[in-house]
Design an enzyme around this catalytic site. Structure first.
Site, PDB file in Angstrom:
ATOM      1  N   ASP A 105       1.051  -1.132  -0.064  1.00  0.00           N
ATOM      2  CA  ASP A 105       0.131  -0.166  -0.039  1.00  0.00           C
ATOM      3  C   ASP A 105       0.873   1.048   0.080  1.00  0.00           C
ATOM      4  O   ASP A 105       2.136   1.055   0.298  1.00  0.00           O
ATOM      5  CB  ASP A 105      -0.853  -0.050   1.158  1.00  0.00           C
ATOM      6  N   LYS A 106       0.314   2.375  -0.396  1.00  0.00           N
ATOM      7  CA  LYS A 106       1.066   3.555  -0.426  1.00  0.00           C
ATOM      8  C   LYS A 106       1.188   4.431   0.933  1.00  0.00           C
ATOM      9  O   LYS A 106       2.141   4.318   1.824  1.00  0.00           O
ATOM     10  CB  LYS A 106       0.637   4.504  -1.502  1.00  0.00           C
TER      11      LYS A 106
END
Length: 1155
Positions: free
Chosen positions: A465-466
């Site tokens: 995920d970022k």
């Protein structure tokens, strides 16, 4: 099997297990009982291991409607069977509603499955219990249906009107009996049950047979030692299972006894213990904190909930009531993916309630017991999904294979069979995993499923995920770009000495959030917190059910006293926006403020208010890696404010807005992100970004993190749904404003590495395009996924689907693609994060970055707040996997070494090794080696290739074969050489007496005859023992996956002591028999030379494969090779359409020709 599992009897139980009906036959049962007696219980034990055989032997196939026994079979590759007995629930003793014995429904809800399951006039319900879930027989559709939750077919209107007033007492009693108690009961299993189940394990049954055999041969001390070892092993296992059972029981028990206020039709409200709640009950939520005992849907008022128990992050979440609308759609469909914003989940804590003017906060019980979200997580722990890992299957094949040569021995065949299967196998197979788990815990990485650690050694793709994972958790407010008169104004940067001037932008930032004040502290989503702090306002909760914000008193006075937040439309990952209805203190005007994804917000605004250069400005900031959020405003008319007060559809309120501007947030990469991604890339482990953020921002962050190298091209894929006669389309565009032509991209592509690990282009797409690909271009999807690096605006469901599709790329291959998912705990709203648990569960290894020690929803939880945990986990997984392989190979060789020595002795003189000799080899040598071999720590650098994933592979098989050949040669030479000595005296065994015969080549002395019973035994035993020690040393090779052997101090000292003792016994001049010795140095050299030079030389094997033109059978590699040969791949600056005849299939003629 076809006879027993007739297709006409088969149906699917919620697409997870197949169910088959059987009826017990008295004559069959009598024959089986006779078989139990005649076989002394052996047949009963076999049926315990194989429940399907038990059913097939005792029953005959029949329809499910007539069945008294059902057989369940999982639909996965394991196809495991479970036997369940059909039981009846008698409702006739209950006080039933009037007319329930006739055609009238049994319960008030006509759509309830209970009405269709009750057999009249007897009023009985057939049911089965499967993994804590109860299923009842629906006579109308002739299937078992799950019970314990409200029907999904209920609309928003029906939930309000059917259940809003509560249930009658009669309805409650019927539902309580049919659905069972509302309790997540984890039994603390009695020790005797755990012990009984453990000793009936096939290995321990075989061990009992072995001990009986050895005791009958007089091996008392050896047998006693093995009994003690087995008791310790069983005891530790039972203790561990008991501890796990106790911890899980204590974790869930507190939510089983909660006092709630339940509203009943015609009887008012009363206090009730939560275990008596049933689906459809209405209970009140007062202002006190409440630990929710069930899943419920809000119908009146709103509340703030702490979902930390489920998500691992204690971020308050606002829940809103289910709208009262006449929509004919089921309520979940009406709310789409965001129905969770109305649902209170079991195990979470209500920390604040906000009643409306119509009365207190009320909720309808949605699901009870193990049907709840928490119950589902607990069930995933109690009944974990089996993992198809090659090591354990291959180890079983090895053990079975050891018995094949033994079966050829006529005399004492059973005794020789037990020699070939070492008693330390159960402990040995788990030591590597246990030690790795302990090392991970020291590094603050916690694991609830230790079996997955070995799988981590095979990981070759990681989905990150970022926000909160690759980038910092908290966003820094960089600036606000206001818009006025459809033009962008001068940007206001932060931090600034000048406070943000009052206006609609300031009003949006001050009110459009989900922050709450708990214990005099503002808490909530980090993004909301940063945005609110930028206004320099304060927040507090008044005595009214309004959330009020006001300007900070010491700063420049704003022309308003404060803003009251009247209603909230919470953030939705599906809608990608949130909004609030507010009112300025002392004024009558109502305002709606919205914030969300710029593309979404701008589409909901009046187009004349959106600046013409909106997309250009948006790209300016997203291309720099900023996270951009759009703000919008709308003054509500008297009509719209009235609609909002009665919870009008969200779409009606959120329309015709005025665009206010862009909020620019700086989301910096974490300091550890780049080094970790470089390390993974050097190890040829692919990294993929899956985020809910803007696509351009995600691509920019991917470039900054070097997921997409500077020299590589990023190709944006935009897919569109069909419109009218126009079929679905897919467009390919370069992400950069570059003049590079398609040819240059293709020419760069040809510079790929030979092994296909790196490429000069990367695909990026958003969730909408991904959904279109899955639906209309599915044949094209694998070709894209091979080189797709960025997935943006992905919903939780799309993330889960992506993980599944990535796993399919190499399914059913010799080296399947192992996918790891790493998400930050605070990256998004907890509701969204909770949805993402499916991706964590679906991946081979799911890692949650959380402050909590363990999360029930993630196999791995890391307290390290960055992605450093990923290479750590892979390193430990590789070390554990290599250690497990080494132990299995060692035990295989050890069993074969003992077998060869025993066979040589038995072949010549009908004798085997002595009692104490077996005892020393099994306990002092092998057991200690197995317990300490896996203590070697992981090598600090990740190698650019994975360890073998299966035992049945050429290098490992060749290793075992060469060592077996060496063992046979060495023992045979020693055996023959001792017979040539002038002092040799043959040994004969006659019954229980031993007789020494003089060798024809020399005269035996009386002293030799009195002290040496067998020269063969005395020669072979030291050779076999030294051989076992050398094999342990050879199979403990360190680099590239483990540290050198000398760093494992315990193991090194142990081997040195064992070898010293054996050499002392081998060379000590106790008798002339020791003159026929073999030095250990040549033996060790003979072992190490082929092991290092040939078997574990990666480059040599690669050269051999290249010489013979061998290519990997991996489907993933096939895709890479085929795409590399395609001159028209990747397509750039083109647009393709789905074939009209079969809309879901995309055909690229040049690709098909090139492939």
């Amino acid at each position: 099997l076809g006879h027993f599992l007739s297709p006409r009897q088969k149906c699917f139980l919620f697409a997870v297990q197949e169910i088959f009906g059987y009826k017990t036959q008295g004559c069959h049962k009598a024959l089986c009982i006779a078989g139990y007696i005649l076989s002394c219980g052996a047949l009963l034990l076999l049926f315990y291991w194989k429940p399907e055989w038990d059913v097939w032997a005792n029953c005959i196939p029949c329809s499910l409607e007539e069945a008294d026994v059902v057989l369940l079979r999982t639909t996965d590759e394991f196809q495991r069977y479970t036997r369940k007995k059909v039981t009846w629930i008698d409702l006739s003793a209950l006080p039933l509603p009037d007319g329930s014995n006739s055609e009238c429904p049994l319960v008030a809800d006509k759509d309830s499955v209970i009405n269709r399951a009750a057999k009249k006039p007897q009023l009985k319900v057939r049911c089965i219990q499967v993994q804590k879930i109860r299923y009842i027989w629906d006579f109308s559709v002739k299937q078992f249906k799950r019970v314990g939750s409200l029907e999904d077919s209920n609309t928003c209107h029906s939930i309000h009107h059917k259940f809003g007033a509560g249930l009658t007492r009669e309805d409650q009693k019927i539902r309580q009996l049919v659905c069972g108690p509302n309790a997540i009961e984890v039994e603390i299993r009695p020790i005797w049950k755990l012990l009984f189940k453990e000793i009936l394990n096939p290995f321990y049954v075989f061990q009992a047979f072995t001990l009986t055999l050895w005791l009958s041969q007089g091996y008392i001390e050896y047998s006693v030692a093995i009994i003690v070892l087995s008791i310790i092993s069983v005891g530790l296992t039972v203790y561990d299972l008991r501890q796990q059972s106790t911890k899980l029981h204590d974790l869930v028990e507190e939510h089983n006894k909660v006092q709630v206020t339940v509203c009943m039709k015609r009887e008012g409200c009363k206090e009730l213990e939560s275990r008596y709640l049933v689906p459809g009950d209405v209970f009140l939520l007062d202002r006190k904190k409440l630990s929710l005992p069930c899943d419920a849907v809000l119908i009146d008022g709103s509340c703030v909930v702490n979902e930390g128990m489920l998500t691992g992050e204690s971020i308050p979440v606002t829940k809103t009531p289910l709208p009262l609308t006449e929509s004919p759609m089921p309520w979940k469909t009406h709310s789409m993916e965001d129905y969770r914003r109305h649902v209170l989940f079991c195990g979470t804590e209500v920390i604040q309630t906000k009643p409306t003017g119509r009365g207190p906060v009320r909720a309808v019980v949605l699901q009870t017991g193990f049907n709840t979200a928490k119950g589902d997580l607990v069930r995933s722990i109690l009944y974990p999904k089996p993992m198809n890992f090659q090591l354990y299957r291959d180890a079983f094949k090895f053990i079975i294979g050891l018995s094949k040569p033994v079966a050829e021995v006529v005399a004492m065949a059973l005794l020789l069979l037990t020699v070939a299967v070492p008693p330390a196998i159960p402990a040995a197979l788990t030591t590597g995993t246990v030690y790795a788990q302990r090392r991970l815990k020291k590094k603050k990485i916690f694991c609830i499923t230790p079996q997955r650690i070995n799988i981590c050694g095979q990981i070759n793709l990681v989905c990150f995920d970022k926000t909160g994972t690759l980038t910092e958790d908290g966003l820094d407010l960089w600036g606000v770009l206001p818009s006025e008169g459809s033009r962008f104004q001068e940007i206001h940067k932060f931090p600034s000495s000048t406070p943000l001037p009052w206006g609609p932008v300031c009003g949006a930032m001050a009110s459009c959030h989900s922050l709450v004040v708990l214990d005099k502290k503002i808490q909530g989503d980090p993004l909301d917190l940063k945005m609110f702090e930028g206004t320099h306002w304060v927040t507090f909760i008044s005595l009214t059910p309004k959330h009020v914000t006001s300007p900070f008193p010491n700063l420049l006075q704003a022309p308003v006293e404060g803003i009251a937040i009247l209603h909230q439309f919470p953030f939705s990952s599906g809608l990608q926006r949130m909004s609030v209805v507010s009112q300025k203190i002392g004024e009558e005007q109502y305002d709606l403020y919205m914030k969300g994804a710029p593309e979404i917000v701008s589409s909901l605004c009046r187009q004349e208010t959106v600046p013409a250069d909106f997309l250009k400005e948006l790209k300016t900031y997203t291309s720099q890696g900023f996270r951009v959020i759009a703000l919008a405003h709308k003054v509500l008319t008297e009509h719209s404010s009235t609609c909002v007060s009665v919870l009008a559809p969200r779409e009606e309120a959120e329309s015709g807005l005025v665009f206010l501007g862009l909020l620019v947030m700086e989301n910096r990469l974490k300091q550890e992100t780049k080094p970790v991604l470089r390390e993974l890339a050097a190890a040829r482990i692919r990294s993929v970004m899956v985020t809910g953020d803007n696509l351009q921002t995600a691509v920019t962050v991917a470039r900054s993190a070097e997921m997409i190298p500077k020299a590589s091209k990023a190709i944006i894929i935009e897919a569109s749904e069909p419109e009218g006669s126009t079929p679905a389309s897919i467009a390919w565009q370069l992400a950069e404003d570059s003049k590079a032509s398609t040819d240059s991209v293709q020419n760069n592509y040809m510079n790929k590495c030979l092994d296909g690990e790196s490429c000069n282009y990367h695909f990026a797409m958003n969730g909408k395009s991904y959904q279109v690909l899955v639906k209309h271009f599915y044949s094209l999807l694998p070709k894209i996924l091979v080189n797709a690096t960025v997935f943006a605006r992905m919903s939780p469901g799309q993330k889960s689907s992506l993980v599944e599709e990535l796993q399919k790329l190499n399914k059913n291959c010799e080296a399947p693609l192992k996918v790891c998912v790493c998400v930050g705990g605070g990256n998004a709203s907890p509701a969204s994060f909770f949805c993402g648990f499916q991706a964590l569960k679906m991946a081979h290894a799911g890692i949650s970055l959380s402050e909590q020690e363990a999360s029930v929803a993630s196999p791995f939880t890391s307290q390290i707040p960055n992605i450093q945990c990923v290479p750590e986990l892979i390193r430990e997984g590789r070390a554990a996997l290599v250690s497990s392989f080494a132990v299995v190979k060692y035990l295989t060789l050890y069993g074969l070494i003992q077998f060869v020595g025993t066979a040589l002795l038995f072949w010549v003189s009908l004798q085997i090794f002595g009692n104490h000799q077996y005892l020393i080899q099994d306990v002092v040598i092998t057991l200690l080696v197995c317990l300490t071999m896996s203590l070697t720590e992981a090598y600090p650098k990740l190698a650019p290739y994975r360890p073998p994933g299966q035992l049945i592979s050429p290098p490992l098989l060749l290793s075992v074969v060469l060592n077996v050949c060496f063992t046979v040669t060495m023992q045979t030479c020693g055996f023959l050489l001792v017979k040539q000595q002038p002092w040799y005296v043959a040994h004969c065994s006659l019954g229980n007496q031993s007789v020494l015969a003089t060798s024809p080549k020399g005269n035996g002395t009386s002293s030799a005859q009195s002290t040496v019973l067998s020269y063969e035994d005395t020669t072979l035993w030291p050779l076999t023992t030294i051989n076992c020690i050398i094999v342990a040393f050879v199979f403990s090779k360190g680099k590239p996956f483990r540290k050198p052997i000398y760093t494992n101090y315990v193991f090194s000292v142990l081997l040195a002591l064992q070898l010293a003792v054996c050499l002392f016994l081998f060379f000590a001049d106790f008798d002339a028999v020791y003159r026929a010795g073999f030095g250990p140095s040549p033996l060790m050299l003979c072992h190490l030379t082929p092991q290092d030079v040939l078997l574990q030389n990666k480059h040599l094997w690669m050269l051999i494969k290249a010489c013979f033109g061998y290519q990997s059978k991996s489907q993933y590699r096939k895709w890479q090779r085929m795409l590399q040969r395609d001159p028209n791949w990747p397509p750039v600056n083109t647009k393709d359409f789905a074939a009209k005849r079969m809309a879901e299939v995309y055909v690229n003629p040049s690709y098909e020709h090139g492939g």
